[in-house]
Design a protein around this motif. Sequence first.
Motif, mmCIF file in Angstrom:
data_model
loop_
_atom_site.group_PDB
_atom_site.id
_atom_site.type_symbol
_atom_site.label_atom_id
_atom_site.label_comp_id
_atom_site.label_asym_id
_atom_site.label_seq_id
_atom_site.Cartn_x
_atom_site.Cartn_y
_atom_site.Cartn_z
ATOM 1 N N MET A 227 0.825 -1.204 0.000
ATOM 2 C CA MET A 227 0.000 0.000 0.000
ATOM 3 C C MET A 227 0.860 1.255 0.000
ATOM 4 N N LEU A 228 1.921 1.274 0.792
ATOM 5 C CA LEU A 228 2.801 2.447 0.831
ATOM 6 C C LEU A 228 3.530 2.644 -0.491
ATOM 7 N N VAL A 229 4.013 1.546 -1.080
ATOM 8 C CA VAL A 229 4.720 1.643 -2.365
ATOM 9 C C VAL A 229 3.797 2.195 -3.441
ATOM 10 N N TYR A 230 2.591 1.663 -3.521
ATOM 11 C CA TYR A 230 1.665 2.092 -4.566
ATOM 12 C C TYR A 230 1.087 3.474 -4.294
ATOM 13 N N SER A 231 0.964 3.850 -3.032
ATOM 14 C CA SER A 231 0.509 5.210 -2.729
ATOM 15 C C SER A 231 1.502 6.233 -3.255
ATOM 16 N N ALA A 232 2.794 5.957 -3.048
ATOM 17 C CA ALA A 232 3.827 6.859 -3.568
ATOM 18 C C ALA A 232 3.844 6.856 -5.097
ATOM 19 N N ALA A 233 3.651 5.673 -5.708
ATOM 20 C CA ALA A 233 3.674 5.591 -7.172
ATOM 21 C C ALA A 233 2.482 6.313 -7.786
ATOM 22 N N LEU A 234 1.301 6.126 -7.211
ATOM 23 C CA LEU A 234 0.102 6.780 -7.749
ATOM 24 C C LEU A 234 0.160 8.282 -7.581
ATOM 25 N N ALA A 235 0.806 8.758 -6.515
ATOM 26 C CA ALA A 235 0.933 10.198 -6.304
ATOM 27 C C ALA A 235 1.781 10.851 -7.390
ATOM 28 N N GLY A 236 2.623 10.055 -8.055
ATOM 29 C CA GLY A 236 3.482 10.599 -9.112
ATOM 30 C C GLY A 236 2.840 10.642 -10.477
ATOM 31 N N ILE A 237 1.608 10.136 -10.623
ATOM 32 C CA ILE A 237 0.917 10.171 -11.917
ATOM 33 C C ILE A 237 0.268 11.540 -12.091
ATOM 34 N N PRO A 238 0.571 12.268 -13.176
ATOM 35 C CA PRO A 238 -0.038 13.586 -13.393
ATOM 36 C C PRO A 238 -1.558 13.489 -13.470
ATOM 37 N N GLN A 239 -2.239 14.369 -12.801
ATOM 38 C CA GLN A 239 -3.698 14.344 -12.758
ATOM 39 C C GLN A 239 -4.293 14.560 -14.141
ATOM 40 N N GLU A 240 -3.622 15.366 -14.974
ATOM 41 C CA GLU A 240 -4.179 15.660 -16.295
ATOM 42 C C GLU A 240 -4.218 14.422 -17.192
ATOM 43 N N VAL A 241 -3.305 13.470 -16.973
ATOM 44 C CA VAL A 241 -3.313 12.242 -17.770
ATOM 45 C C VAL A 241 -4.570 11.428 -17.476
ATOM 46 N N THR A 242 -4.886 11.272 -16.198
ATOM 47 C CA THR A 242 -6.082 10.533 -15.811
ATOM 48 C C THR A 242 -7.338 11.250 -16.290
ATOM 49 N N GLU A 243 -7.356 12.565 -16.163
ATOM 50 C CA GLU A 243 -8.530 13.324 -16.600
ATOM 51 C C GLU A 243 -8.711 13.231 -18.108
ATOM 52 N N ALA A 244 -7.631 13.249 -18.875
ATOM 53 C CA ALA A 244 -7.726 13.121 -20.326
ATOM 54 C C ALA A 244 -8.306 11.770 -20.716
ATOM 55 N N ALA A 245 -7.869 10.696 -20.044
ATOM 56 C CA ALA A 245 -8.411 9.369 -20.343
ATOM 57 C C ALA A 245 -9.889 9.297 -19.986
ATOM 58 N N GLU A 246 -10.276 9.979 -18.901
ATOM 59 C CA GLU A 246 -11.689 9.980 -18.501
ATOM 60 C C GLU A 246 -12.530 10.747 -19.503
ATOM 61 N N VAL A 247 -12.001 11.863 -20.006
ATOM 62 C CA VAL A 247 -12.721 12.647 -21.016
ATOM 63 C C VAL A 247 -12.886 11.852 -22.305
ATOM 64 N N ASP A 248 -11.895 11.035 -22.632
ATOM 65 C CA ASP A 248 -11.967 10.211 -23.846
ATOM 66 C C ASP A 248 -12.934 9.046 -23.712
ATOM 67 N N GLY A 249 -13.539 8.876 -22.544
ATOM 68 C CA GLY A 249 -14.546 7.836 -22.366
ATOM 69 C C GLY A 249 -14.030 6.538 -21.801
ATOM 70 N N ALA A 250 -12.788 6.509 -21.308
ATOM 71 C CA ALA A 250 -12.236 5.278 -20.753
ATOM 72 C C ALA A 250 -12.896 4.976 -19.406
ATOM 73 N N SER A 251 -13.284 3.727 -19.226
ATOM 74 C CA SER A 251 -13.894 3.320 -17.963
ATOM 75 C C SER A 251 -12.816 3.157 -16.886
ATOM 76 N N GLY A 252 -13.253 2.902 -15.660
ATOM 77 C CA GLY A 252 -12.304 2.715 -14.574
ATOM 78 C C GLY A 252 -11.307 1.594 -14.822
ATOM 79 N N PRO A 253 -11.779 0.382 -15.170
ATOM 80 C CA PRO A 253 -10.833 -0.708 -15.470
ATOM 81 C C PRO A 253 -9.919 -0.396 -16.647
ATOM 82 N N GLN A 254 -10.437 0.301 -17.665
ATOM 83 C CA GLN A 254 -9.605 0.664 -18.821
ATOM 84 C C GLN A 254 -8.523 1.660 -18.418
#
Length: 297
Positions: free
Chosen positions: A180-207
């Motif tokens: 959990m600690l390792v992945y919390s640090a890794a997920l914190a390093g993902i730019p928020q705009e990348v996730t938001e762009a994928a969500e805008v493109d219609g990607a589901s949660g699993p995708q």
Amino acid sequence: MTGRHRARRRRPHRGKALRLLPLAPATALLLLFLAGPVAYCVAIAFTDTQLTGQASASFVGVANFRRAFADDGFRNAVVLTLVFTVLSSIVGQNTLGLALAGLMRRASRPVRTLTGAVVLTAWVLPEIVAGFLLYTFFNRRGTLNAVLDWLHLPAQNWLFTLPILAVSFANVWRGTAFSMLVYSAALAGIPQEVTEAAEVDGASGPQRLWHVTLPMIRRSVATNLMLNTLQTLSVFGLIWAMTRGGPGNRSQTLPVFMYDQAFQKSLIGYGTAVALLLLLVGALFSVVYLRLMREEV
């Protein structure tokens, strides 16, 4: 060549020696307390050394290793070790740690604090204490059967009927915090705009998880898998406190089998050979993970 030129050529070597000088104490300690015992164990593995009833040990070559591969108990321990490692580390701790890290990113601050405290408490407990706690949980008169009885569901002696699953669950409960600690640090390093762009493109949660999140944290995944696998391969106290490898040998992983041969049956040479084979299994896992990490660069 003049004396001045020779002095200039000696200076870089002298500078390197001075830079390496602070590492000398650490290197000496590693050689004394790590390399020395490992070399001694390698030497013992090729002898018939016993704890009791022996005046002197003799060299037996690879007889201990031949004995291991011909031993049904050793083969059973190898299979159970792989089952225990896959269930509790590669699948259990890794998956649950990633899920908790993802959920805690979206949770409120009080929920994150409470969840982190509960998970980390299990991790900081000594292995033997965690083993006794889970023993009382899975015992025939323990907490799990009490809950099942309250729900009017059939109870059973989990440590007798499903011992390897019980100890695997215990290892998941105790070790998930690290993932959990390792992945919390890794997920914190993902730019928020990348996730938001994928969500805008219609990607589901699993995708988004499969095509965006995991590719961006794959090095953390490989590192976490390697460290968790190596730690799980050496788990002894947890299993010993819960089942002692039983009933029979149905939860006897390699560390428990090694302890039984070396200290219960006094076969130090044979037990040390098993320990070296366990070390080889860990090295093979490490090579696979390191190769995966190198290919991802």
